[in-house]
Design a protein around this motif. Structure first.
Motif, PDB file in Angstrom:
ATOM      1  N   VAL A 190       0.864  -1.176   0.000  1.00 10.88           N
ATOM      2  CA  VAL A 190       0.000   0.000   0.000  1.00 10.88           C
ATOM      3  C   VAL A 190       0.899   1.225   0.000  1.00 10.88           C
ATOM      4  O   VAL A 190       1.810   1.332   0.820  1.00 10.88           O
ATOM      5  CB  VAL A 190      -0.913   0.045   1.249  1.00 10.88           C
ATOM      6  N   ARG A 191       0.647   2.122  -0.927  1.00  8.06           N
ATOM      7  CA  ARG A 191       1.379   3.391  -0.983  1.00  8.06           C
ATOM      8  C   ARG A 191       0.382   4.517  -0.767  1.00  8.06           C
ATOM      9  O   ARG A 191      -0.623   4.610  -1.470  1.00  8.06           O
ATOM     10  CB  ARG A 191       2.069   3.562  -2.328  1.00  8.06           C
ATOM     11  N   ILE A 192       0.671   5.344   0.237  1.00  7.68           N
ATOM     12  CA  ILE A 192      -0.188   6.481   0.554  1.00  7.68           C
ATOM     13  C   ILE A 192       0.620   7.746   0.287  1.00  7.68           C
ATOM     14  O   ILE A 192       1.706   7.917   0.835  1.00  7.68           O
ATOM     15  CB  ILE A 192      -0.639   6.458   2.031  1.00  7.68           C
ATOM     16  N   ILE A 193       0.089   8.618  -0.543  1.00  8.80           N
ATOM     17  CA  ILE A 193       0.744   9.873  -0.874  1.00  8.80           C
ATOM     18  C   ILE A 193       0.032  11.010  -0.158  1.00  8.80           C
ATOM     19  O   ILE A 193      -1.185  11.170  -0.293  1.00  8.80           O
ATOM     20  CB  ILE A 193       0.720  10.145  -2.402  1.00  8.80           C
ATOM     21  N   SER A 224       3.976  16.714   7.457  1.00  4.98           N
ATOM     22  CA  SER A 224       3.388  16.550   8.791  1.00  4.98           C
ATOM     23  C   SER A 224       2.216  15.563   8.765  1.00  4.98           C
ATOM     24  O   SER A 224       1.996  14.830   9.739  1.00  4.98           O
ATOM     25  CB  SER A 224       2.940  17.893   9.357  1.00  4.98           C
ATOM     26  N   ASP A 225       1.483  15.521   7.658  1.00  2.44           N
ATOM     27  CA  ASP A 225       0.380  14.562   7.534  1.00  2.44           C
ATOM     28  C   ASP A 225       0.893  13.128   7.557  1.00  2.44           C
ATOM     29  O   ASP A 225       0.231  12.235   8.092  1.00  2.44           O
ATOM     30  CB  ASP A 225      -0.414  14.805   6.251  1.00  2.44           C
ATOM     31  N   VAL A 226       2.055  12.907   6.969  1.00  2.00           N
ATOM     32  CA  VAL A 226       2.640  11.565   6.967  1.00  2.00           C
ATOM     33  C   VAL A 226       2.814  11.089   8.402  1.00  2.00           C
ATOM     34  O   VAL A 226       2.399   9.988   8.776  1.00  2.00           O
ATOM     35  CB  VAL A 226       3.993  11.536   6.215  1.00  2.00           C
ATOM     36  N   ASN A 248      13.205  11.614   7.585  1.00  2.00           N
ATOM     37  CA  ASN A 248      14.211  12.213   8.471  1.00  2.00           C
ATOM     38  C   ASN A 248      15.617  11.723   8.160  1.00  2.00           C
ATOM     39  O   ASN A 248      16.596  12.377   8.522  1.00  2.00           O
ATOM     40  CB  ASN A 248      13.872  11.922   9.941  1.00  2.00           C
ATOM     41  N   ASN A 249      15.698  10.573   7.505  1.00  2.00           N
ATOM     42  CA  ASN A 249      16.990   9.988   7.121  1.00  2.00           C
ATOM     43  C   ASN A 249      16.947   9.610   5.641  1.00  2.00           C
ATOM     44  O   ASN A 249      16.894   8.435   5.302  1.00  2.00           O
ATOM     45  CB  ASN A 249      17.279   8.738   7.971  1.00  2.00           C
ATOM     46  N   PRO A 250      16.977  10.620   4.745  1.00  2.00           N
ATOM     47  CA  PRO A 250      16.856  10.310   3.306  1.00  2.00           C
ATOM     48  C   PRO A 250      18.016   9.450   2.807  1.00  2.00           C
ATOM     49  O   PRO A 250      19.112   9.488   3.362  1.00  2.00           O
ATOM     50  CB  PRO A 250      16.884  11.680   2.633  1.00  2.00           C
ATOM     51  N   LYS A 251      17.726   8.674   1.782  1.00  2.00           N
ATOM     52  CA  LYS A 251      18.774   7.881   1.143  1.00  2.00           C
ATOM     53  C   LYS A 251      19.759   8.820   0.447  1.00  2.00           C
ATOM     54  O   LYS A 251      19.452   9.986   0.188  1.00  2.00           O
ATOM     55  CB  LYS A 251      18.160   6.919   0.124  1.00  2.00           C
ATOM     56  N   SER A 252      20.925   8.303   0.130  1.00  2.00           N
ATOM     57  CA  SER A 252      21.952   9.121  -0.527  1.00  2.00           C
ATOM     58  C   SER A 252      21.483   9.657  -1.875  1.00  2.00           C
ATOM     59  O   SER A 252      21.972  10.678  -2.354  1.00  2.00           O
ATOM     60  CB  SER A 252      23.241   8.316  -0.696  1.00  2.00           C
ATOM     61  N   THR A 253      20.498   8.996  -2.471  1.00  2.00           N
ATOM     62  CA  THR A 253      19.947   9.426  -3.762  1.00  2.00           C
ATOM     63  C   THR A 253      18.992  10.614  -3.607  1.00  2.00           C
ATOM     64  O   THR A 253      18.554  11.176  -4.582  1.00  2.00           O
ATOM     65  CB  THR A 253      19.173   8.281  -4.431  1.00  2.00           C
ATOM     66  N   GLY A 254      18.638  10.922  -2.354  1.00  2.00           N
ATOM     67  CA  GLY A 254      17.675  11.980  -2.098  1.00  2.00           C
ATOM     68  C   GLY A 254      16.259  11.449  -1.910  1.00  2.00           C
ATOM     69  O   GLY A 254      15.343  12.208  -1.620  1.00  2.00           O
ATOM     70  N   ARG A 264      12.995  10.241  -0.414  1.00  2.00           N
ATOM     71  CA  ARG A 264      12.371  10.504   0.871  1.00  2.00           C
ATOM     72  C   ARG A 264      11.016   9.822   0.895  1.00  2.00           C
ATOM     73  O   ARG A 264      10.186  10.040   0.025  1.00  2.00           O
ATOM     74  CB  ARG A 264      12.218  12.008   1.096  1.00  2.00           C
ATOM     75  N   SER A 265      10.827   9.012   1.916  1.00  2.00           N
ATOM     76  CA  SER A 265       9.598   8.260   2.058  1.00  2.00           C
ATOM     77  C   SER A 265       9.554   7.661   3.455  1.00  2.00           C
ATOM     78  O   SER A 265      10.536   7.717   4.190  1.00  2.00           O
ATOM     79  CB  SER A 265       9.565   7.151   1.004  1.00  2.00           C
ATOM     80  N   TYR A 266       8.419   7.104   3.795  1.00  2.00           N
ATOM     81  CA  TYR A 266       8.296   6.385   5.066  1.00  2.00           C
ATOM     82  C   TYR A 266       7.743   5.010   4.761  1.00  2.00           C
ATOM     83  O   TYR A 266       6.708   4.880   4.112  1.00  2.00           O
ATOM     84  CB  TYR A 266       7.367   7.129   6.036  1.00  2.00           C
ATOM     85  N   HIS A 267       8.430   3.990   5.206  1.00  2.00           N
ATOM     86  CA  HIS A 267       8.008   2.600   4.954  1.00  2.00           C
ATOM     87  C   HIS A 267       7.652   1.949   6.266  1.00  2.00           C
ATOM     88  O   HIS A 267       8.295   2.143   7.256  1.00  2.00           O
ATOM     89  CB  HIS A 267       9.137   1.785   4.335  1.00  2.00           C
TER      90      HIS A 267
END
Length: 128
Positions: free
Chosen positions: A84-87, A92-94, A117-123, A125-128
């Motif tokens: 499930v991917r929620i956009i 702050s909503d995340v 808060n800890n993006p990958k080196s590629t930039g 950004r997400s929350y899993h």
């Protein structure tokens, strides 16, 4: 019929469990979104995308991890059969949604990864 064919038939038979789990997740996300709309007076979720991993993808994932294709290995090692991917528009909503999901009596979080808060080196950004 060989062993892999037998396991594929068993996999087909248990996929209803994953299809049902996806329906429960979709319903829970809709309820969370409705609650959020009622409390905060706006809709935090812009888009929801769901999927169920195909049998080929499940088998390939096991082989990639050097595991044989058995029903036991599918249930033990393949933790992303339902996705499930929620956009959300606002970061702050995340985090508000994460807290609501954590408190859910129906959804069980097994593992979390914070790439906001800890993006990958590629930039990325997400929350899993």
């Amino acid at each position: 019929m060989n062993l892999i064919d037998e396991e594929l038939i068993k996999l087909d038979n248990i996929m209803i469990k994953y299809i049902s789990a996806l329906k429960v997740l979709e319903t829970q996300i809709e309820i969370i979104n409705d609650d959020f709309k009622y409390i905060k007076k706006y809709n935090p979720i812009e888009h929801i995308k769901t999927r169920i991993k195909s049998a080929d993808s499940i088998i390939n994932k096991l082989y990639k991890d050097n595991r044989s294709f058995t029903l036991e290995n599918v249930e033990k090692y393949v933790n992303d059969i339902v996705g499930v991917r929620i956009i959300c528009a606002l970061e702050s909503d995340v985090f508000d949604l994460i807290e609501i999901i954590r408190k859910s009596k129906i959804i069980k979080i097994i593992n979390e990864k914070d790439f906001i808060n800890n993006p990958k080196s590629t930039g990325y950004r997400s929350y899993h």
